[in-house]
Design an enzyme around this catalytic site. Structure first.
Site, mmCIF file in Angstrom:
data_model
loop_
_atom_site.group_PDB
_atom_site.id
_atom_site.type_symbol
_atom_site.label_atom_id
_atom_site.label_comp_id
_atom_site.label_asym_id
_atom_site.label_seq_id
_atom_site.Cartn_x
_atom_site.Cartn_y
_atom_site.Cartn_z
ATOM 1 N N HIS A 72 0.836 -1.207 0.000
ATOM 2 C CA HIS A 72 0.000 0.000 0.000
ATOM 3 C C HIS A 72 0.869 1.254 0.000
ATOM 4 O O HIS A 72 1.792 1.365 0.792
ATOM 5 C CB HIS A 72 -0.896 0.035 1.237
ATOM 6 C CG HIS A 72 -2.054 -0.908 1.155
ATOM 7 N ND1 HIS A 72 -3.068 -0.928 2.077
ATOM 8 C CD2 HIS A 72 -2.366 -1.857 0.236
ATOM 9 C CE1 HIS A 72 -3.952 -1.847 1.730
ATOM 10 N NE2 HIS A 72 -3.545 -2.436 0.633
ATOM 11 N N TYR A 200 -9.384 5.156 7.828
ATOM 12 C CA TYR A 200 -9.498 5.498 9.248
ATOM 13 C C TYR A 200 -10.590 6.555 9.354
ATOM 14 O O TYR A 200 -10.456 7.630 8.774
ATOM 15 C CB TYR A 200 -8.196 6.115 9.762
ATOM 16 C CG TYR A 200 -7.057 5.150 9.942
ATOM 17 C CD1 TYR A 200 -6.242 4.785 8.866
ATOM 18 C CD2 TYR A 200 -6.765 4.617 11.191
ATOM 19 C CE1 TYR A 200 -5.179 3.916 9.036
ATOM 20 C CE2 TYR A 200 -5.691 3.740 11.373
ATOM 21 C CZ TYR A 200 -4.906 3.395 10.289
ATOM 22 O OH TYR A 200 -3.854 2.530 10.472
ATOM 23 N N PRO A 292 -3.546 0.013 18.751
ATOM 24 C CA PRO A 292 -3.265 -0.427 17.383
ATOM 25 C C PRO A 292 -3.484 0.641 16.305
ATOM 26 O O PRO A 292 -3.223 0.381 15.129
ATOM 27 C CB PRO A 292 -4.221 -1.613 17.184
ATOM 28 C CG PRO A 292 -5.251 -1.475 18.237
ATOM 29 C CD PRO A 292 -4.666 -0.709 19.359
ATOM 30 N N LYS A 296 1.683 -0.200 15.058
ATOM 31 C CA LYS A 296 3.100 -0.235 15.440
ATOM 32 C C LYS A 296 3.512 -1.439 16.298
ATOM 33 O O LYS A 296 4.705 -1.730 16.407
ATOM 34 C CB LYS A 296 3.450 1.044 16.222
ATOM 35 C CG LYS A 296 3.428 2.304 15.376
ATOM 36 C CD LYS A 296 4.661 2.393 14.491
ATOM 37 C CE LYS A 296 4.492 3.334 13.348
ATOM 38 N NZ LYS A 296 4.332 2.706 12.042
ATOM 39 N N TYR A 384 4.093 6.774 10.026
ATOM 40 C CA TYR A 384 3.248 5.628 9.682
ATOM 41 C C TYR A 384 4.051 4.534 8.990
ATOM 42 O O TYR A 384 3.876 3.343 9.280
ATOM 43 C CB TYR A 384 2.080 6.079 8.797
ATOM 44 C CG TYR A 384 0.977 5.060 8.715
ATOM 45 C CD1 TYR A 384 -0.065 5.042 9.643
ATOM 46 C CD2 TYR A 384 0.982 4.081 7.711
ATOM 47 C CE1 TYR A 384 -1.055 4.093 9.586
ATOM 48 C CE2 TYR A 384 -0.010 3.125 7.647
ATOM 49 C CZ TYR A 384 -1.032 3.142 8.585
ATOM 50 O OH TYR A 384 -2.028 2.188 8.528
HETATM 51 C C1 LIG Z 1 -6.092 -8.610 20.315
HETATM 52 C C2 LIG Z 1 -4.885 -7.914 19.759
HETATM 53 C C3 LIG Z 1 -4.975 -7.219 18.552
HETATM 54 C C4 LIG Z 1 -3.860 -6.549 18.035
HETATM 55 N N1 LIG Z 1 -3.985 -5.874 16.857
HETATM 56 C C5 LIG Z 1 -2.898 -5.212 16.366
HETATM 57 C C6 LIG Z 1 -2.960 -4.503 15.170
HETATM 58 O O1 LIG Z 1 -4.016 -4.432 14.526
HETATM 59 N N2 LIG Z 1 -1.844 -3.870 14.739
HETATM 60 C C7 LIG Z 1 -0.649 -3.920 15.437
HETATM 61 O O2 LIG Z 1 0.358 -3.366 15.003
HETATM 62 N N3 LIG Z 1 -0.559 -4.591 16.570
HETATM 63 C C8 LIG Z 1 -1.651 -5.242 17.047
HETATM 64 N N4 LIG Z 1 -1.550 -5.926 18.189
HETATM 65 C C9 LIG Z 1 -0.252 -5.946 18.821
HETATM 66 C C10 LIG Z 1 0.664 -7.015 18.215
HETATM 67 O O3 LIG Z 1 -0.068 -8.162 17.930
HETATM 68 C C11 LIG Z 1 1.745 -7.258 19.237
HETATM 69 O O4 LIG Z 1 2.463 -6.047 19.386
HETATM 70 C C12 LIG Z 1 2.691 -8.393 18.846
HETATM 71 O O5 LIG Z 1 2.045 -9.620 18.967
HETATM 72 C C13 LIG Z 1 3.925 -8.365 19.761
HETATM 73 O O6 LIG Z 1 4.677 -9.524 19.575
HETATM 74 P P1 LIG Z 1 5.455 -10.178 20.799
HETATM 75 O O7 LIG Z 1 6.176 -11.322 20.229
HETATM 76 O O8 LIG Z 1 6.199 -9.122 21.520
HETATM 77 O O9 LIG Z 1 4.317 -10.642 21.822
HETATM 78 P P2 LIG Z 1 3.219 -11.784 21.666
HETATM 79 O O10 LIG Z 1 2.737 -11.880 20.262
HETATM 80 O O11 LIG Z 1 2.210 -11.520 22.733
HETATM 81 O O12 LIG Z 1 3.984 -13.119 21.973
HETATM 82 C C14 LIG Z 1 4.366 -13.496 23.271
HETATM 83 C C15 LIG Z 1 4.438 -14.997 23.352
HETATM 84 O O13 LIG Z 1 4.900 -15.361 24.643
HETATM 85 C C16 LIG Z 1 4.120 -16.434 25.123
HETATM 86 N N5 LIG Z 1 4.157 -16.422 26.586
HETATM 87 C C17 LIG Z 1 3.530 -15.566 27.418
HETATM 88 N N6 LIG Z 1 3.809 -15.871 28.696
HETATM 89 C C18 LIG Z 1 4.647 -16.924 28.666
HETATM 90 C C19 LIG Z 1 5.260 -17.688 29.665
HETATM 91 N N7 LIG Z 1 5.080 -17.424 30.967
HETATM 92 N N8 LIG Z 1 6.049 -18.709 29.297
HETATM 93 C C20 LIG Z 1 6.251 -18.999 27.977
HETATM 94 N N9 LIG Z 1 5.667 -18.296 26.987
HETATM 95 C C21 LIG Z 1 4.884 -17.283 27.325
HETATM 96 C C22 LIG Z 1 2.741 -16.184 24.556
HETATM 97 O O14 LIG Z 1 1.955 -17.360 24.520
HETATM 98 C C23 LIG Z 1 3.075 -15.650 23.173
HETATM 99 O O15 LIG Z 1 3.155 -16.669 22.208
HETATM 100 C C24 LIG Z 1 -2.637 -6.584 18.732
HETATM 101 C C25 LIG Z 1 -2.543 -7.281 19.940
HETATM 102 C C26 LIG Z 1 -3.646 -7.929 20.463
HETATM 103 C C27 LIG Z 1 -3.527 -8.668 21.778
#
Ligand SMILES: Cc1cc2nc3c(=O)[nH]c(=O)nc-3n(C[C@H](O)[C@H](O)[C@H](O)COP(=O)(O)OP(=O)(O)OC[C@H]3O[C@@H](n4cnc5c(N)ncnc54)[C@H](O)[C@@H]3O)c2cc1C
Length: 389
Positions: A72, A200, A292, A296, A384
Protein backbone atom coordinates in the site's frame (compact mmCIF):
# COMPACT_ATOMS: atom_id res chain seq x y z
CA UNK A 1 20.24 -28.25 28.47
CA UNK A 2 22.60 -25.39 27.71
CA UNK A 3 22.30 -22.63 25.11
CA UNK A 4 23.66 -19.14 24.57
CA UNK A 5 20.31 -17.33 24.55
CA UNK A 6 17.14 -18.71 26.13
CA UNK A 7 14.14 -16.97 24.56
CA UNK A 8 10.83 -16.94 26.42
CA UNK A 9 7.84 -16.65 24.04
CA UNK A 10 7.27 -17.76 20.43
CA UNK A 11 5.43 -14.66 19.23
CA UNK A 12 6.88 -12.43 16.50
CA UNK A 13 9.58 -10.97 18.82
CA UNK A 14 10.87 -14.34 20.04
CA UNK A 15 10.70 -16.12 16.67
CA UNK A 16 12.38 -13.30 14.76
CA UNK A 17 15.07 -12.89 17.42
CA UNK A 18 15.72 -16.65 17.27
CA UNK A 19 16.21 -16.57 13.48
CA UNK A 20 18.40 -13.44 13.54
CA UNK A 21 20.62 -14.98 16.24
CA UNK A 22 20.81 -18.23 14.32
CA UNK A 23 21.95 -16.26 11.25
CA UNK A 24 24.74 -14.75 13.37
CA UNK A 25 25.80 -18.21 14.58
CA UNK A 26 24.36 -17.75 18.10
CA UNK A 27 22.48 -20.82 19.31
CA UNK A 28 19.19 -20.31 21.10
CA UNK A 29 16.22 -22.22 22.51
CA UNK A 30 12.65 -20.91 22.63
CA UNK A 31 10.22 -21.79 25.43
CA UNK A 32 6.54 -21.18 24.63
CA UNK A 33 3.63 -21.66 27.01
CA UNK A 34 1.09 -22.64 24.33
CA UNK A 35 1.06 -25.02 21.36
CA UNK A 36 2.23 -23.73 17.98
CA UNK A 37 -1.34 -24.09 16.65
CA UNK A 38 -2.69 -21.89 19.42
CA UNK A 39 -0.09 -19.19 18.72
CA UNK A 40 -0.98 -19.32 15.02
CA UNK A 41 -4.69 -19.00 15.76
CA UNK A 42 -4.40 -15.58 17.44
CA UNK A 43 -5.72 -12.89 15.10
CA UNK A 44 -3.73 -9.73 15.76
CA UNK A 45 -1.71 -7.26 13.69
CA UNK A 46 -1.70 -7.09 9.90
CA UNK A 47 0.47 -4.22 8.66
CA UNK A 48 4.24 -4.43 8.17
CA UNK A 49 6.71 -1.59 7.77
CA UNK A 50 9.40 -1.97 5.08
CA UNK A 51 11.97 -2.42 7.85
CA UNK A 52 10.04 -5.40 9.24
CA UNK A 53 9.79 -6.98 5.78
CA UNK A 54 13.55 -6.47 5.34
CA UNK A 55 14.17 -8.37 8.59
CA UNK A 56 11.98 -11.24 7.36
CA UNK A 57 14.07 -11.23 4.17
CA UNK A 58 17.29 -11.22 6.19
CA UNK A 59 16.28 -14.46 7.95
CA UNK A 60 15.01 -16.06 4.71
CA UNK A 61 11.34 -15.90 5.77
CA UNK A 62 10.12 -13.10 3.51
CA UNK A 63 9.36 -14.88 0.21
CA UNK A 64 5.67 -15.57 0.87
CA UNK A 65 5.11 -12.03 2.19
CA UNK A 66 6.45 -10.65 -1.11
CA UNK A 67 4.22 -13.06 -3.06
CA UNK A 68 0.99 -12.69 -1.09
CA UNK A 69 1.31 -9.40 0.81
CA UNK A 70 -0.51 -6.31 -0.47
CA UNK A 71 1.73 -3.27 -0.88
CA UNK A 72 0.00 0.00 0.00
CA UNK A 73 1.26 3.46 -0.94
CA UNK A 74 -1.33 5.41 1.03
CA UNK A 75 -4.12 5.48 3.63
CA UNK A 76 -7.36 7.43 3.75
CA UNK A 77 -8.65 9.58 6.60
CA UNK A 78 -12.45 9.99 6.64
CA UNK A 79 -14.11 12.84 8.55
CA UNK A 80 -16.91 15.36 8.14
CA UNK A 81 -18.53 13.22 5.42
CA UNK A 82 -15.48 13.15 3.11
CA UNK A 83 -12.34 11.08 2.57
CA UNK A 84 -8.78 12.37 2.13
CA UNK A 85 -5.77 10.35 1.01
CA UNK A 86 -2.37 10.51 2.69
CA UNK A 87 0.18 9.66 0.02
CA UNK A 88 2.68 7.67 2.07
CA UNK A 89 4.86 6.79 -0.91
CA UNK A 90 4.82 10.30 -2.35
CA UNK A 91 5.78 11.81 1.00
CA UNK A 92 8.43 9.28 2.06
CA UNK A 93 9.30 7.05 -0.89
CA UNK A 94 8.21 4.12 1.28
CA UNK A 95 5.22 1.78 1.37
CA UNK A 96 3.63 -0.55 3.94
CA UNK A 97 2.58 -4.15 3.44
CA UNK A 98 -0.65 -5.88 4.45
CA UNK A 99 0.36 -9.34 5.66
CA UNK A 100 -1.19 -10.90 8.76
CA UNK A 101 0.69 -11.57 11.98
CA UNK A 102 -0.51 -15.17 11.75
CA UNK A 103 1.29 -15.48 8.39
CA UNK A 104 4.48 -13.81 9.71
CA UNK A 105 4.43 -16.22 12.65
CA UNK A 106 3.88 -19.24 10.39
CA UNK A 107 6.76 -18.23 8.08
CA UNK A 108 9.11 -17.75 11.05
CA UNK A 109 8.03 -21.07 12.61
CA UNK A 110 8.69 -22.84 9.30
CA UNK A 111 12.12 -21.19 8.99
CA UNK A 112 12.91 -22.27 12.55
CA UNK A 113 11.84 -25.84 11.88
CA UNK A 114 13.85 -25.95 8.62
CA UNK A 115 16.95 -24.77 10.50
CA UNK A 116 16.44 -27.55 13.08
CA UNK A 117 16.29 -25.14 16.03
CA UNK A 118 14.76 -26.17 19.34
CA UNK A 119 11.40 -24.78 20.44
CA UNK A 120 9.81 -26.21 23.58
CA UNK A 121 6.06 -25.72 23.22
CA UNK A 122 3.58 -26.21 26.09
CA UNK A 123 6.27 -25.26 28.60
CA UNK A 124 4.57 -24.59 31.94
CA UNK A 125 5.80 -22.59 34.93
CA UNK A 126 8.54 -20.94 32.89
CA UNK A 127 10.74 -18.95 35.25
CA UNK A 128 13.75 -16.76 34.46
CA UNK A 129 16.29 -17.30 37.27
CA UNK A 130 19.54 -15.69 38.45
CA UNK A 131 19.64 -13.14 35.63
CA UNK A 132 21.10 -10.56 37.99
CA UNK A 133 24.18 -12.73 38.50
CA UNK A 134 26.42 -14.20 35.83
CA UNK A 135 24.77 -17.61 35.45
CA UNK A 136 21.17 -17.18 34.33
CA UNK A 137 18.85 -20.16 33.97
CA UNK A 138 15.29 -20.71 32.88
CA UNK A 139 13.23 -23.29 34.73
CA UNK A 140 10.12 -24.92 33.22
CA UNK A 141 7.87 -27.97 33.39
CA UNK A 142 6.93 -30.04 30.34
CA UNK A 143 4.58 -33.04 30.53
CA UNK A 144 4.93 -32.92 34.31
CA UNK A 145 8.74 -33.15 34.17
CA UNK A 146 10.82 -30.24 35.45
CA UNK A 147 13.59 -28.97 33.16
CA UNK A 148 16.17 -26.22 33.26
CA UNK A 149 18.10 -24.36 30.58
CA UNK A 150 21.46 -22.85 31.50
CA UNK A 151 22.33 -19.89 29.29
CA UNK A 152 24.43 -16.74 28.87
CA UNK A 153 21.39 -14.49 28.38
CA UNK A 154 17.61 -14.58 28.67
CA UNK A 155 15.39 -12.76 26.17
CA UNK A 156 11.95 -12.03 27.61
CA UNK A 157 9.75 -12.00 24.49
CA UNK A 158 6.67 -13.23 26.32
CA UNK A 159 4.21 -10.43 25.70
CA UNK A 160 2.43 -8.05 28.05
CA UNK A 161 1.21 -10.75 30.47
CA UNK A 162 4.46 -12.73 30.42
CA UNK A 163 6.64 -13.86 33.30
CA UNK A 164 9.86 -12.03 32.35
CA UNK A 165 8.91 -8.45 33.25
CA UNK A 166 6.98 -9.77 36.26
CA UNK A 167 10.19 -11.41 37.55
CA UNK A 168 12.05 -8.11 37.87
CA UNK A 169 12.30 -6.57 41.34
CA UNK A 170 9.83 -3.64 41.49
CA UNK A 171 12.61 -1.24 42.54
CA UNK A 172 14.53 -1.97 39.31
CA UNK A 173 11.75 -1.07 36.89
CA UNK A 174 9.70 2.01 36.12
CA UNK A 175 6.45 1.82 34.14
CA UNK A 176 4.46 4.45 32.24
CA UNK A 177 0.85 3.78 31.32
CA UNK A 178 -2.21 5.32 29.72
CA UNK A 179 -5.43 3.32 29.54
CA UNK A 180 -7.95 4.67 27.01
CA UNK A 181 -11.63 4.87 27.95
CA UNK A 182 -12.76 2.62 25.06
CA UNK A 183 -11.89 -0.58 23.18
CA UNK A 184 -11.91 -1.90 19.61
CA UNK A 185 -14.51 -4.40 18.50
CA UNK A 186 -13.00 -6.22 15.52
CA UNK A 187 -14.37 -8.70 13.02
CA UNK A 188 -12.75 -10.74 10.29
CA UNK A 189 -14.88 -11.73 7.29
CA UNK A 190 -14.30 -13.45 3.99
CA UNK A 191 -15.56 -10.49 1.99
CA UNK A 192 -13.63 -8.20 -0.38
CA UNK A 193 -12.28 -5.04 1.35
CA UNK A 194 -14.43 -1.94 0.92
CA UNK A 195 -11.44 -0.03 -0.47
CA UNK A 196 -8.00 -1.12 -1.68
CA UNK A 197 -6.36 1.05 1.02
CA UNK A 198 -7.11 1.44 4.73
CA UNK A 199 -9.83 3.90 5.79
CA UNK A 200 -9.50 5.50 9.25
CA UNK A 201 -12.79 7.19 10.13
CA UNK A 202 -13.37 9.89 12.73
CA UNK A 203 -17.14 9.96 13.30
CA UNK A 204 -19.47 11.44 15.90
CA UNK A 205 -20.68 7.91 16.70
CA UNK A 206 -17.06 6.79 17.29
CA UNK A 207 -13.97 5.67 15.39
CA UNK A 208 -14.03 2.99 12.67
CA UNK A 209 -11.23 1.33 10.71
CA UNK A 210 -11.54 -0.59 7.45
CA UNK A 211 -8.52 -2.80 6.90
CA UNK A 212 -7.87 -6.20 5.37
CA UNK A 213 -5.75 -9.32 5.33
CA UNK A 214 -5.99 -10.03 1.58
CA UNK A 215 -8.10 -9.09 -1.46
CA UNK A 216 -10.72 -11.56 -0.20
CA UNK A 217 -10.51 -11.16 3.57
CA UNK A 218 -11.50 -7.97 5.40
CA UNK A 219 -10.83 -6.79 8.93
CA UNK A 220 -13.09 -4.06 10.34
CA UNK A 221 -13.01 -2.34 13.72
CA UNK A 222 -15.44 -0.16 15.66
CA UNK A 223 -14.65 1.90 18.75
CA UNK A 224 -16.80 0.46 21.56
CA UNK A 225 -17.25 1.02 25.31
CA UNK A 226 -14.70 -0.76 27.49
CA UNK A 227 -17.39 -2.89 29.17
CA UNK A 228 -19.05 -3.94 25.90
CA UNK A 229 -19.68 -7.67 25.23
CA UNK A 230 -19.28 -9.65 22.00
CA UNK A 231 -22.72 -11.24 22.36
CA UNK A 232 -24.30 -7.79 22.14
CA UNK A 233 -22.88 -7.51 18.61
CA UNK A 234 -24.53 -9.93 16.19
CA UNK A 235 -23.08 -9.49 12.69
CA UNK A 236 -26.02 -7.42 11.39
CA UNK A 237 -25.64 -4.88 14.16
CA UNK A 238 -21.89 -4.61 13.46
CA UNK A 239 -22.37 -4.01 9.73
CA UNK A 240 -25.17 -1.44 10.32
CA UNK A 241 -23.01 0.49 12.79
CA UNK A 242 -19.97 0.36 10.51
CA UNK A 243 -22.01 1.79 7.61
CA UNK A 244 -23.18 4.65 9.82
CA UNK A 245 -19.56 5.58 10.60
CA UNK A 246 -18.44 5.63 6.94
CA UNK A 247 -19.03 8.15 4.15
CA UNK A 248 -21.93 7.38 1.80
CA UNK A 249 -19.76 6.03 -1.02
CA UNK A 250 -17.93 3.58 1.24
CA UNK A 251 -21.15 2.57 3.06
CA UNK A 252 -22.82 1.80 -0.30
CA UNK A 253 -19.82 -0.23 -1.50
CA UNK A 254 -19.38 -2.23 1.70
CA UNK A 255 -19.83 -5.97 1.11
CA UNK A 256 -21.07 -7.68 4.26
CA UNK A 257 -20.99 -11.36 5.20
CA UNK A 258 -20.70 -13.69 8.18
CA UNK A 259 -17.88 -12.93 10.61
CA UNK A 260 -15.25 -15.64 11.03
CA UNK A 261 -13.73 -14.01 14.13
CA UNK A 262 -15.00 -11.34 16.50
CA UNK A 263 -13.20 -9.90 19.50
CA UNK A 264 -12.94 -6.84 21.74
CA UNK A 265 -9.49 -5.47 22.65
CA UNK A 266 -8.84 -2.71 25.20
CA UNK A 267 -6.53 0.13 24.12
CA UNK A 268 -3.47 0.90 26.18
CA UNK A 269 -0.12 2.69 25.97
CA UNK A 270 2.51 1.16 28.25
CA UNK A 271 6.29 1.34 28.50
CA UNK A 272 8.62 -0.38 30.98
CA UNK A 273 12.08 1.09 31.53
CA UNK A 274 14.77 -0.11 31.25
CA UNK A 275 14.61 -3.06 28.84
CA UNK A 276 17.66 -4.77 30.32
CA UNK A 277 18.05 -6.29 33.79
CA UNK A 278 21.52 -7.82 34.17
CA UNK A 279 21.53 -10.77 31.80
CA UNK A 280 17.86 -10.57 30.89
CA UNK A 281 16.48 -8.35 28.12
CA UNK A 282 12.87 -7.55 27.33
CA UNK A 283 11.68 -7.23 23.72
CA UNK A 284 8.30 -6.56 22.09
CA UNK A 285 5.03 -6.45 24.04
CA UNK A 286 6.86 -7.69 27.16
CA UNK A 287 8.28 -4.16 27.42
CA UNK A 288 5.70 -1.96 25.72
CA UNK A 289 2.16 -1.80 24.36
CA UNK A 290 0.69 0.69 21.93
CA UNK A 291 -2.92 1.17 20.85
CA UNK A 292 -3.27 -0.43 17.38
CA UNK A 293 -4.27 2.89 15.70
CA UNK A 294 -0.71 3.47 14.42
CA UNK A 295 -0.13 -0.22 13.46
CA UNK A 296 3.10 -0.23 15.44
CA UNK A 297 2.93 -3.18 17.93
CA UNK A 298 4.26 -5.94 15.69
CA UNK A 299 6.72 -3.57 14.00
CA UNK A 300 8.21 -2.53 17.35
CA UNK A 301 8.59 -6.19 18.30
CA UNK A 302 10.62 -6.59 15.09
CA UNK A 303 12.85 -3.55 15.65
CA UNK A 304 13.57 -4.65 19.26
CA UNK A 305 14.54 -8.12 17.98
CA UNK A 306 16.89 -6.46 15.48
CA UNK A 307 18.57 -4.20 18.07
CA UNK A 308 18.98 -7.09 20.50
CA UNK A 309 20.34 -9.54 17.92
CA UNK A 310 22.92 -7.01 16.69
CA UNK A 311 23.97 -6.23 20.29
CA UNK A 312 24.42 -9.94 21.05
CA UNK A 313 26.37 -10.48 17.84
CA UNK A 314 28.75 -7.71 18.95
CA UNK A 315 29.09 -9.42 22.33
CA UNK A 316 30.01 -12.81 20.86
CA UNK A 317 31.95 -11.74 17.75
CA UNK A 318 33.84 -8.71 19.06
CA UNK A 319 33.86 -9.59 22.78
CA UNK A 320 32.37 -6.14 23.39
CA UNK A 321 29.57 -5.38 25.84
CA UNK A 322 28.93 -1.95 24.28
CA UNK A 323 25.97 -3.19 22.23
CA UNK A 324 24.17 -4.92 25.09
CA UNK A 325 24.90 -1.94 27.35
CA UNK A 326 23.18 0.38 24.87
CA UNK A 327 20.33 -1.94 23.85
CA UNK A 328 17.80 -0.50 26.26
CA UNK A 329 18.44 3.17 25.43
CA UNK A 330 18.52 2.50 21.69
CA UNK A 331 15.31 0.46 21.66
CA UNK A 332 13.47 2.86 23.98
CA UNK A 333 14.31 5.88 21.82
CA UNK A 334 12.41 4.27 18.92
CA UNK A 335 9.71 2.82 21.19
CA UNK A 336 8.79 6.22 22.69
CA UNK A 337 8.45 7.78 19.22
CA UNK A 338 6.06 5.00 18.20
CA UNK A 339 4.20 5.38 21.52
CA UNK A 340 3.84 9.10 20.82
CA UNK A 341 2.62 8.51 17.26
CA UNK A 342 0.12 5.81 18.29
CA UNK A 343 -1.20 8.04 21.10
CA UNK A 344 -1.52 10.98 18.67
CA UNK A 345 -3.39 8.95 16.03
CA UNK A 346 -5.67 7.56 18.74
CA UNK A 347 -6.32 11.06 20.16
CA UNK A 348 -7.10 12.52 16.72
CA UNK A 349 -9.46 9.78 15.57
CA UNK A 350 -11.52 8.52 18.54
CA UNK A 351 -14.52 9.94 20.32
CA UNK A 352 -13.43 10.79 23.88
CA UNK A 353 -16.16 10.82 26.53
CA UNK A 354 -14.57 13.68 28.48
CA UNK A 355 -13.56 16.26 25.85
CA UNK A 356 -17.06 17.09 24.54
CA UNK A 357 -17.85 19.24 21.52
CA UNK A 358 -14.70 21.36 21.99
CA UNK A 359 -12.51 18.25 21.69
CA UNK A 360 -14.45 17.11 18.61
CA UNK A 361 -13.90 20.48 16.87
CA UNK A 362 -10.17 20.39 17.70
CA UNK A 363 -9.97 16.93 16.11
CA UNK A 364 -11.65 18.17 12.93
CA UNK A 365 -9.27 21.14 12.76
CA UNK A 366 -6.33 18.79 13.18
CA UNK A 367 -7.61 16.37 10.51
CA UNK A 368 -8.20 19.27 8.13
CA UNK A 369 -4.65 20.49 8.80
CA UNK A 370 -3.08 17.04 8.47
CA UNK A 371 -4.80 16.39 5.13
CA UNK A 372 -4.03 19.82 3.62
CA UNK A 373 -0.61 20.84 4.95
CA UNK A 374 2.28 19.18 3.13
CA UNK A 375 4.45 19.38 6.26
CA UNK A 376 1.80 17.80 8.51
CA UNK A 377 1.03 15.10 5.95
CA UNK A 378 4.75 14.26 5.65
CA UNK A 379 5.06 13.99 9.42
CA UNK A 380 2.16 11.53 9.61
CA UNK A 381 3.50 9.57 6.64
CA UNK A 382 7.05 9.38 7.99
CA UNK A 383 5.85 7.91 11.27
CA UNK A 384 3.25 5.63 9.68
CA UNK A 385 5.73 3.91 7.35
CA UNK A 386 8.08 3.51 10.33
CA UNK A 387 11.05 5.49 11.53
CA UNK A 388 14.43 4.07 10.47
CA UNK A 389 16.32 1.62 12.65
C1 LIG B 1 -6.09 -8.61 20.31
C2 LIG B 1 -4.88 -7.91 19.76
C3 LIG B 1 -4.97 -7.22 18.55
C4 LIG B 1 -3.86 -6.55 18.04
N1 LIG B 1 -3.98 -5.87 16.86
C5 LIG B 1 -2.90 -5.21 16.37
C6 LIG B 1 -2.96 -4.50 15.17
O1 LIG B 1 -4.02 -4.43 14.53
N2 LIG B 1 -1.84 -3.87 14.74
C7 LIG B 1 -0.65 -3.92 15.44
O2 LIG B 1 0.36 -3.37 15.00
N3 LIG B 1 -0.56 -4.59 16.57
C8 LIG B 1 -1.65 -5.24 17.05
N4 LIG B 1 -1.55 -5.93 18.19
C9 LIG B 1 -0.25 -5.95 18.82
C10 LIG B 1 0.66 -7.01 18.22
O3 LIG B 1 -0.07 -8.16 17.93
C11 LIG B 1 1.74 -7.26 19.24
O4 LIG B 1 2.46 -6.05 19.39
C12 LIG B 1 2.69 -8.39 18.85
O5 LIG B 1 2.05 -9.62 18.97
C13 LIG B 1 3.92 -8.37 19.76
O6 LIG B 1 4.68 -9.52 19.58
P1 LIG B 1 5.46 -10.18 20.80
O7 LIG B 1 6.18 -11.32 20.23
O8 LIG B 1 6.20 -9.12 21.52
O9 LIG B 1 4.32 -10.64 21.82
P2 LIG B 1 3.22 -11.78 21.67
O10 LIG B 1 2.74 -11.88 20.26
O11 LIG B 1 2.21 -11.52 22.73
O12 LIG B 1 3.98 -13.12 21.97
C14 LIG B 1 4.37 -13.50 23.27
C15 LIG B 1 4.44 -15.00 23.35
O13 LIG B 1 4.90 -15.36 24.64
C16 LIG B 1 4.12 -16.43 25.12
N5 LIG B 1 4.16 -16.42 26.59
C17 LIG B 1 3.53 -15.57 27.42
N6 LIG B 1 3.81 -15.87 28.70
C18 LIG B 1 4.65 -16.92 28.67
C19 LIG B 1 5.26 -17.69 29.67
N7 LIG B 1 5.08 -17.42 30.97
N8 LIG B 1 6.05 -18.71 29.30
C20 LIG B 1 6.25 -19.00 27.98
N9 LIG B 1 5.67 -18.30 26.99
C21 LIG B 1 4.88 -17.28 27.33
C22 LIG B 1 2.74 -16.18 24.56
O14 LIG B 1 1.96 -17.36 24.52
C23 LIG B 1 3.08 -15.65 23.17
O15 LIG B 1 3.15 -16.67 22.21
C24 LIG B 1 -2.64 -6.58 18.73
C25 LIG B 1 -2.54 -7.28 19.94
C26 LIG B 1 -3.65 -7.93 20.46
C27 LIG B 1 -3.53 -8.67 21.78
Amino acid sequence: MRTKVAIIGAGPAGLLLGQLLHGYGIDNVILERHTGEYVLGRIRAGLLEEGTVALLDEVGAGARAHREGLVHGGIELAFAGGRHRIDLKGATGKTVMIYGQTEVTLDLMNARRAAGLTTIYEAENVQPLDFDIDRPRVGYVRDGVAGEIACDFIAGCDGFHGVSRASVKPAAIQTFERIYPFGWLGILSDTPPVSHELIYSNHERGFALCTMRSTRRSRYYLQCPLDDQIDRWPDDRFWDELKRRLDTEAADKLVTGPSIEKSIAPLRSFVAEPMRFGRMFLAGDAAHIVPPTGAKGLNLAASDAHYLAVALREYYDDRSAAGIDHYSDKALARVWKAVRFSWWMTSMLHKFPDTGTFGARIQLAELDYVTHSKAAMSSLAENYVGLPF
